[in-house]
Design an enzyme around this catalytic site. Structure first.
Site, PDB file in Angstrom:
ATOM      1  N   ASP A   8      -6.687  60.407  35.669  1.00  0.00           N
ATOM      2  CA  ASP A   8      -6.138  58.399  36.103  1.00  0.00           C
ATOM      3  C   ASP A   8      -6.476  58.534  37.853  1.00  0.00           C
ATOM      4  O   ASP A   8      -6.780  59.495  38.624  1.00  0.00           O
ATOM      5  CB  ASP A   8      -4.750  58.409  35.482  1.00  0.00           C
ATOM      6  N   HIS A  63      -1.449  53.041  37.816  1.00  0.00           N
ATOM      7  CA  HIS A  63      -2.136  52.693  37.087  1.00  0.00           C
ATOM      8  C   HIS A  63      -1.068  54.542  36.180  1.00  0.00           C
ATOM      9  O   HIS A  63      -0.841  54.400  35.188  1.00  0.00           O
ATOM     10  CB  HIS A  63      -3.371  52.768  37.140  1.00  0.00           C
ATOM     11  N   ASN A  82     -10.081  46.454  27.346  1.00  0.00           N
ATOM     12  CA  ASN A  82      -9.270  45.788  27.614  1.00  0.00           C
ATOM     13  C   ASN A  82      -9.750  43.869  27.968  1.00  0.00           C
ATOM     14  O   ASN A  82      -9.175  43.056  28.101  1.00  0.00           O
ATOM     15  CB  ASN A  82      -8.403  45.188  28.668  1.00  0.00           C
ATOM     16  N   SER A 107      -4.774  50.742  28.179  1.00  0.00           N
ATOM     17  CA  SER A 107      -4.736  52.071  29.113  1.00  0.00           C
ATOM     18  C   SER A 107      -2.678  52.226  28.372  1.00  0.00           C
ATOM     19  O   SER A 107      -3.058  53.570  28.643  1.00  0.00           O
ATOM     20  CB  SER A 107      -4.317  51.857  30.236  1.00  0.00           C
TER      21      SER A 107
END
Length: 444
Positions: free
Chosen positions: A170, A206, A313, A375
């Site tokens: 990530d 994130h 998403n 996520s």
């Protein structure tokens, strides 16, 4: 339906601290545990690819990835194909090449004619996000316990018996977050493959949010509860501080996580393409494939590593790549009432759903906030995978295979749609309590 293997983004600024916390020691492997969380073998087979990848969607301008034929000199290419220069060697025999911007596909064809076996774009990936222990009772319990059944599961496993290393590929992590720093495993090795250094500091947020869902320290009187109660979390930074990653970084990230002994890898991201001028997830359901990354995931899974990925998403009717691969457990998002989150991608390769609208988790600077997106559904499932693997290894003295993990979680899921599998919920809602007690699919 995916075949059984039986078979949000809040940009913030983080200060670079001059005094970082002590790196915890490598995961302790009790004598009664199998092989150790760092025992994943690291011998990769060379790629066997030919031809040219799909030059569609979003990819890094002025770059391609290529697989040379045996004996082909990269220096000789410069005389045969004008404007080509080698940038770096990648795992699996791939090389990243610089080519003139706007000529990526033409240069790929020229490279094939000069002796390259395979050439593809350096595809662009993005984190999947929708922006928007004191917090457990008020914010987390309705979905972590009310939907997923974690309290009953924690009575049987907190992931600490035989802890598998869980890698998060990530934007990095806030290494000094008080609810995370005791859960992180930060070996003295390359942890930022985007910048090729040892510092996976998150300047985006994130990765820190995903890490908190998975492994925030639990029962410590602070903030939130992580699914694994603070298991060994290995942050691998594959996105630059601008929030963009590429095929090259993802391949290196899978390779490094595997080399460092990860047993579970979470992928809260997708390959992006353009649809009506807007970025959406590309999917293998529509024929997209990043062959180098696919092979990296496939080989890692064959060595016992479990992959969990976010479905996307964009409210698409396809699951985003790489979650759409059969080697990855694809996870969609549901609301606290169990209904599908409006943004959550559906599709023929969806496996499970988990809470994702909203999820409260860790934020940069030691804080907490609510996030929305698949996520954050994906690391809930990855955390349940870690709980199950830990309990299984503690009792059976062996790690369950990825096939066993898949069968356990899909066969114990709670049906939310039509009976059986469906494209909106997959096999259903992940149920940690059932996975810890099932004697048919999980602990036969």
């Amino acid at each position: 339906m995916k075949r059984a293997f039986f078979g949000a983004l809040l940009l913030s600024t983080a200060l670079l601290l001059t005094a970082c916390p002590q790196t915890p020691p490598p995961p302790v492997n009790p004598a009664e545990c199998p092989g150790g969380p760092q025992a994943a073998p690291q011998t990769w087979e060379p790629l066997r690819l030919q031809g040219m990848g799909r030059f569609e969607g979003a990819y890094v301008p002025g770059e391609v990835l290529a697989l040379p034929a045996p004996g082909l000199s990269l220096q000789s290419l410069r005389s045969q194909v004008e404007g080509v220069a080698a940038l770096e060697e990648l795992p699996f025999g791939l090389v990243r090449l610089k080519v003139p911007e706007g000529q990526e596909e033409a240069k790929a064809q020229a490279l094939l004619g000069a002796g390259m076996r395979y050439v593809q774009p350096n595809y662009i990936y993005r984190p999947l996000v929708m922006p928007n222990d004191p917090d457990y009772l008020t914010s987390q319990r309705p979905y972590l316990n009310g939907l997923v059944g974690l309290e009953a599961a924690w009575e049987r496993s907190t992931g600490r018996g035989c802890p598998p290393v869980v890698a998060v590929l990530d934007t990095g992590v806030d290494k000094n977050h008080p609810d995370l720093k005791g859960s992180l495993w930060l070996p003295d090795d390359i942890l930022d493959v985007a910048d090729n250094d040892r510092d996976p500091t998150d300047r985006d947020g994130h990765g820190t949010a995903v890490a908190g869902v998975l492994a925030a320290q639990t029962n410590n009187g602070l903030g939130i509860a992580g699914v694994t109660w603070g298991g060994y979390l290995l942050p691998i930074k594959v996105f630059s501080d601008s929030g963009q990653g590429s095929s090259a970084e993802l391949i290196k990230g899978v390779d490094q996580a595997s080399a460092l002994g990860a047993r579970v890898i979470n992928l809260s991201l997708c390959l992006v393409t353009l649809e009506n001028g807007k970025e959406v997830c590309a999917s293998s359901e529509n024929g997209y494939d990043d062959y180098g990354l696919t092979r990296a995931i496939r080989q890692a899974r064959s060595k016992g590593i479990v992959f969990v990925g976010a479905s996307g998403n964009y409210n698409q009717s396809v699951v985003g790549y790489p979650a759409s691969l059969p080697e990855v457990i694809a996870v969609g998002a549901v609301k606290v009432d169990g209904s599908r989150a409006s943004f959550s991608n559906t599709g023929q390769t969806l496996d499970l759903v988990a809470p994702g609208d909203p999820v409260r988790t860790t934020d940069l600077g030691g804080g907490y906030r609510e996030w929305r997106g698949t996520s954050f559904s994906s690391p809930i499932v990855a955390g349940v995978v870690a709980l199950y693997m830990s309990k299984y290894a503690s009792e059976r003295k062996a790690w369950p295979s990825p096939d066993q993990v898949y069968q356990c979680l899909t066969n114990t899921a709670e049906n939310l749609g039509p009976s059986g599998w469906d494209a909106e919920y997959g096999f259903g809602l992940v149920r940690a309590d059932r996975a810890m007690t099932d004697t048919t699919s999980c602990f036969p």
